[in-house]
Structures are given as C-alpha cells and as structure tokens.
Design an enzyme around this catalytic site. Structure first.
Site, mmCIF file in Angstrom:
data_model
loop_
_atom_site.group_PDB
_atom_site.id
_atom_site.type_symbol
_atom_site.label_atom_id
_atom_site.label_comp_id
_atom_site.label_asym_id
_atom_site.label_seq_id
_atom_site.Cartn_x
_atom_site.Cartn_y
_atom_site.Cartn_z
ATOM 1 C CB CYS A 252 -2.589 -3.829 13.297
ATOM 2 S SG CYS A 252 -1.319 -2.911 12.437
ATOM 3 C CG HIS B 231 -5.636 -4.451 10.375
ATOM 4 N ND1 HIS B 231 -5.795 -3.156 10.820
ATOM 5 C CD2 HIS B 231 -4.346 -4.560 9.979
ATOM 6 C CE1 HIS B 231 -4.652 -2.519 10.704
ATOM 7 N NE2 HIS B 231 -3.751 -3.337 10.181
ATOM 8 C CG ASN C 265 -2.084 -0.423 8.615
ATOM 9 O OD1 ASN C 265 -2.764 -0.291 9.618
ATOM 10 N ND2 ASN C 265 -1.157 -1.357 8.495
HETATM 11 O O1 UT7 Z 1 -0.791 -3.798 9.676
HETATM 12 C C1 UT7 Z 1 -0.202 -5.070 9.631
HETATM 13 C C2 UT7 Z 1 1.170 -5.002 9.180
HETATM 14 N N1 UT7 Z 1 1.425 -4.579 7.837
HETATM 15 C C3 UT7 Z 1 1.078 -5.303 6.761
HETATM 16 O O2 UT7 Z 1 0.314 -6.222 6.842
HETATM 17 C C4 UT7 Z 1 1.733 -4.974 5.455
HETATM 18 C C5 UT7 Z 1 2.130 -6.238 4.756
HETATM 19 N N2 UT7 Z 1 2.853 -6.071 3.533
HETATM 20 C C6 UT7 Z 1 2.357 -5.491 2.404
HETATM 21 O O3 UT7 Z 1 1.259 -4.997 2.404
HETATM 22 C C7 UT7 Z 1 3.177 -5.521 1.132
HETATM 23 O O4 UT7 Z 1 4.240 -6.430 1.276
HETATM 24 C C8 UT7 Z 1 3.726 -4.142 0.694
HETATM 25 C C9 UT7 Z 1 2.590 -3.239 0.242
HETATM 26 C C10 UT7 Z 1 4.462 -3.502 1.850
HETATM 27 C C11 UT7 Z 1 4.688 -4.310 -0.480
HETATM 28 O O5 UT7 Z 1 4.024 -4.953 -1.551
HETATM 29 P P1 UT7 Z 1 4.738 -6.144 -2.336
HETATM 30 O O6 UT7 Z 1 3.867 -6.515 -3.444
HETATM 31 O O7 UT7 Z 1 5.059 -7.193 -1.300
HETATM 32 O O8 UT7 Z 1 6.027 -5.445 -2.899
HETATM 33 P P2 UT7 Z 1 7.551 -5.799 -2.625
HETATM 34 O O9 UT7 Z 1 7.932 -5.439 -1.215
HETATM 35 O O10 UT7 Z 1 7.807 -7.204 -3.057
HETATM 36 O O11 UT7 Z 1 8.252 -4.802 -3.606
HETATM 37 C C12 UT7 Z 1 8.108 -4.947 -5.003
HETATM 38 C C13 UT7 Z 1 8.827 -3.783 -5.665
HETATM 39 C C14 UT7 Z 1 10.236 -3.544 -5.141
HETATM 40 O O12 UT7 Z 1 11.049 -3.174 -6.247
HETATM 41 P P3 UT7 Z 1 12.077 -4.224 -6.869
HETATM 42 O O13 UT7 Z 1 12.990 -4.577 -5.759
HETATM 43 O O14 UT7 Z 1 11.235 -5.374 -7.337
HETATM 44 O O15 UT7 Z 1 12.697 -3.431 -7.984
HETATM 45 C C15 UT7 Z 1 10.059 -2.353 -4.245
HETATM 46 O O16 UT7 Z 1 11.252 -1.573 -4.156
HETATM 47 O O17 UT7 Z 1 8.086 -2.570 -5.452
HETATM 48 C C16 UT7 Z 1 8.992 -1.573 -4.967
HETATM 49 N N3 UT7 Z 1 8.255 -0.654 -4.114
HETATM 50 C C17 UT7 Z 1 7.653 0.465 -4.571
HETATM 51 N N4 UT7 Z 1 7.555 0.995 -5.809
HETATM 52 C C18 UT7 Z 1 6.868 2.131 -5.938
HETATM 53 C C19 UT7 Z 1 8.056 -0.747 -2.777
HETATM 54 N N5 UT7 Z 1 7.333 0.299 -2.355
HETATM 55 C C20 UT7 Z 1 7.070 1.063 -3.442
HETATM 56 C C21 UT7 Z 1 6.371 2.266 -3.643
HETATM 57 N N6 UT7 Z 1 6.293 2.749 -4.910
HETATM 58 N N7 UT7 Z 1 5.770 2.934 -2.637
#
Ligand code: UT7
Length: 326
Positions: A113, A253, A283
């Site tokens: 990125c 970004h 992204n």
């Molecule tokens: O480009 C540079 C590199 N990339 C980044 O900077 C991305 C960095 N990370 C993020 O943006 C976030 O961590 C994410 C968007 C990837 C995830 O958001 P989060 O608030 O950290 O969610 P989480 O990973 O803690 O997941 C929370 C819940 C989980 O369910 P449980 O285990 O709590 O039941 C996930 O399974 O949300 C669930 N989940 C989804 N639910 C519906 C994860 N993806 C999805 C989805 N739809 N697409």
C-alpha cells in the site's frame, strides 16, 4: 535548489462496479457491516483479460495529457504493485512496450500500500541527484485476482485501479517539500500472500489451500496502521518545517475509514481537510493514493500554493509520508 514537481496526474478504475450488496449475495456479510466497519460502499473490478499494465497505461496516458508532456520526454518508468503482470518481466517493461516508449529504464517496486509513496520518494531522489529530469511514477493493483472470495474477513475490503503522476525537476517553490519512510520486516506475516514466490512455489496444494490470496490478521494490522500512518504524517510535516495547521489537504491511504479517523485525530488534522475516497474505491493497495490525488486535483480540492500531506501504510510492514506544495 532543485525541487521535484508533480506536473500532472491521471487515474483509471475498471468499468465493473461491485457493491456491498453484490458481496452479500456471495458471502455472509451485509452492506451495514461493511459500511460501518470500513466506510466502503463499492469497489471496481478489472475485466477478464485486463492486466495490471493495462490499468497503468490508461492512468499514464491521462497523466501525460494533464502534464502536457509527450511520452518521449519520460526518462524512467516506476510502477508500484504487488500484482505484476508476470513474475518477470516487470509491469514497467510492459507499460513501456504498450505505450511505445523509448528504451528507458523501467521497473517495479514492491512496497504494497505504500508503493506509490515509495515511488515518489525514489523519483524525487533520482531527480535531485540529476539521474533523470522527468519520471513516470505509477501504482496499480488488481486485488480482485488475489482475494479469497470465500473469506468475508478480507474479500470485501479491496478493489482494482491505477494512478499515475509525472514528476519533473523544477527550480520553483512547488514540489516535494519533505519525505519520511520506513519498514518493519519483523511483522511481515501479519499481511501476506504466502505462495507463488521462492518461499512457497506454486503447487496443486498451494492452489487448493488458497495460499495465493491475501492473508491478513485484520485487528493487528489495524493497530499498526494507525500508529505508522500518523508517525509518517507527523514526521513529514515536521521535516517540511510546517505544522499541521499549514496543511491544506491530507490524502491518507484508504484501507478503513476508522483508521483514517484515528490517524487524523492523532495528527491533529480536521476531517474537512482530509480527502476520503474509500467509499467509491475500497482499498486498492498502492493505487489508492494516486487515484485520490488525481481526483482531488480534478475536483479543485488542491489549489496552487496548497500544502498537501499524504501518508500510507501497508504490508511489509511499510509506511511513508510526504508533503508536496502545488
Ligand atoms: O492497506 C493496509 C492494510 N490493511 C488494513 O489496514 C486493514 C486493517 N484492518 C481492518 O480494517 C479491520 O480490522 C477489518 C475491517 C479487517 C475488520 O474490522 P474489525 O472491526 O477489526 O473486525 P474483527 O476482525 O474484529 O471482526 C469482528 C467480527 C468477527 O465476528 P466474531 O468473531 O466477533 O463473531 C468477524 O468474523 O466481524 C466479523 N466479520 C464480518 N462480518 C460480516 C469480519 N468480516 C465480516 C464481514 N461481514 N465482511
């Protein structure tokens, strides 16, 4: 004193739009979850047969027109990408061929990125050291080819696109005022496409196990992204002998709107002065910032004399920040 001026910019997004509702038909997700957790509403996906170099060609042609330069005036082509057309030759080589350019040096850089900003910093040093006068810096990604379409944690986050800028040596006030960059290979495993390289060559097993796709520990990456994006932003401003109040527009970004919110709070930059495009593009890895920069210029968000701050964070981990006077 020689400064590196951004003479012109261009960008390209493939025609096909993939909305959150489209994803909700394929994996267990909702528009509400994606919008509230990331800020993403839609993204563009390349058509079958389109290669990364094809996207660069589109963006570069627009950048040449915007800059008022002929392709034969370009001395070096730099392409930032994690999704080159082939393992080799480089995407830069294909761009040179497809645009019918001279036999100038053309190559790719890999900083995920952060690759467009790494490209600008490299281009700036090549110009200031007298190696080149005019450089094409581009970043392009076809993330839709490397996402695991069954993994809702990652597949909804990414889009395809390309952006480009023409850099030229200038004696004026405008240009790149400061740069800041870094990397931490110790954290490489947190965001990685494990297979396809020398560490894990392609095999039936790697394909079956989807090892050629994005593997990310989202929570962990999120924390590092906030810290490094603000570190790069704050230090770029400091190195330009400015304060956050002197910044007219911040182009971060765009990986997650919540990362941007946390970054601007720490870097003391108001949301009104922050460019947001994640809702329309998701992204696009390294292509995100050059596309946002091109849109911001064309929308009149950047006026002559403005100080524009940009900062990025990505796999590697890598990060970078620049202040550019327009
Ligand atoms: O480009 C540079 C590199 N990339 C980044 O900077 C991305 C960095 N990370 C993020 O943006 C976030 O961590 C994410 C968007 C990837 C995830 O958001 P989060 O608030 O950290 O969610 P989480 O990973 O803690 O997941 C929370 C819940 C989980 O369910 P449980 O285990 O709590 O039941 C996930 O399974 O949300 C669930 N989940 C989804 N639910 C519906 C994860 N993806 C999805 C989805 N739809 N697409």
């Amino acid at each position: 004193m020689i400064r590196t001026k951004i003479l012109g910019t261009g960008s390209y997004l493939p025609e096909k739009v993939m909305t959150n509702d489209d994803w909700a038909k394929l994996v267990d997700t909702t528009d509400e979850w994606i919008t509230s957790r990331t800020g993403i509403k839609e993204r563009h996906f390349a058509a079958p047969g389109q290669a990364t170099s094809d996207l660069v060609v589109e963006a570069a042609q627009k950048a040449f027109v915007d800059a008022g330069v002929d392709k034969d005036e370009i001395d070096i082509i730099i392409v930032g990408t994690v999704g080159a057309d082939n393992a080799y030759p480089s995407t830069g080589n294909w761009v040179q061929k497809k645009l019918g350019m001279k036999t100038i040096p053309s190559f790719d850089i890999s900083a995920a990125c952060s690759s467009f900003l790494y490209g600008l910093i490299l281009g700036d040093s090549l110009i200031k050291s007298g190696v080149a006068k005019t450089i094409l810096v581009s970043s392009a990604e076809i993330m839709s080819r490397i996402i695991n379409r069954e993994d809702r944690n990652t597949c909804v986050l990414f889009g395809d696109g390309a952006g480009a800028a023409v850099l030229r040596a200038s004696g004026g006030e405008e240009g790149i005022l400061s740069t800041y960059w870094g990397a931490d290979g110790n954290l490489g495993d947190l965001l990685i496409q494990p297979a396809g390289g020398s560490a894990m060559p392609a095999s039936r097993e790697t394909v079956d196990n989807k090892m050629h796709t994005v593997h990310m520990k989202g929570n962990e990456v999120f924390k590092h992204a906030v810290l490094r994006m603000q570190e790069a932003a704050v230090n770029a401003v400091k190195r330009a002998n400015l304060t956050s109040k002197d910044i007219d527009l911040f182009i971060p970004h765009q990986a997650n709107f919540r990362i941007i919110e946390a970054t601007i709070k720490r870097a003391k930059i108001p949301l009104e002065k922050t460019y947001i495009s994640i809702d329309k593009t998701a992204n696009m890895s390294g292509a995100t910032i050059p596309v946002a920069l091109d849109w911001a210029r064309r929308e009149g968000r950047i006026k002559p004399g403005d100080n524009v701050l940009t900062s990025a964070f990505g796999a590697g981990f890598t990060w970078a920040g620049l202040v550019i006077k327009f």
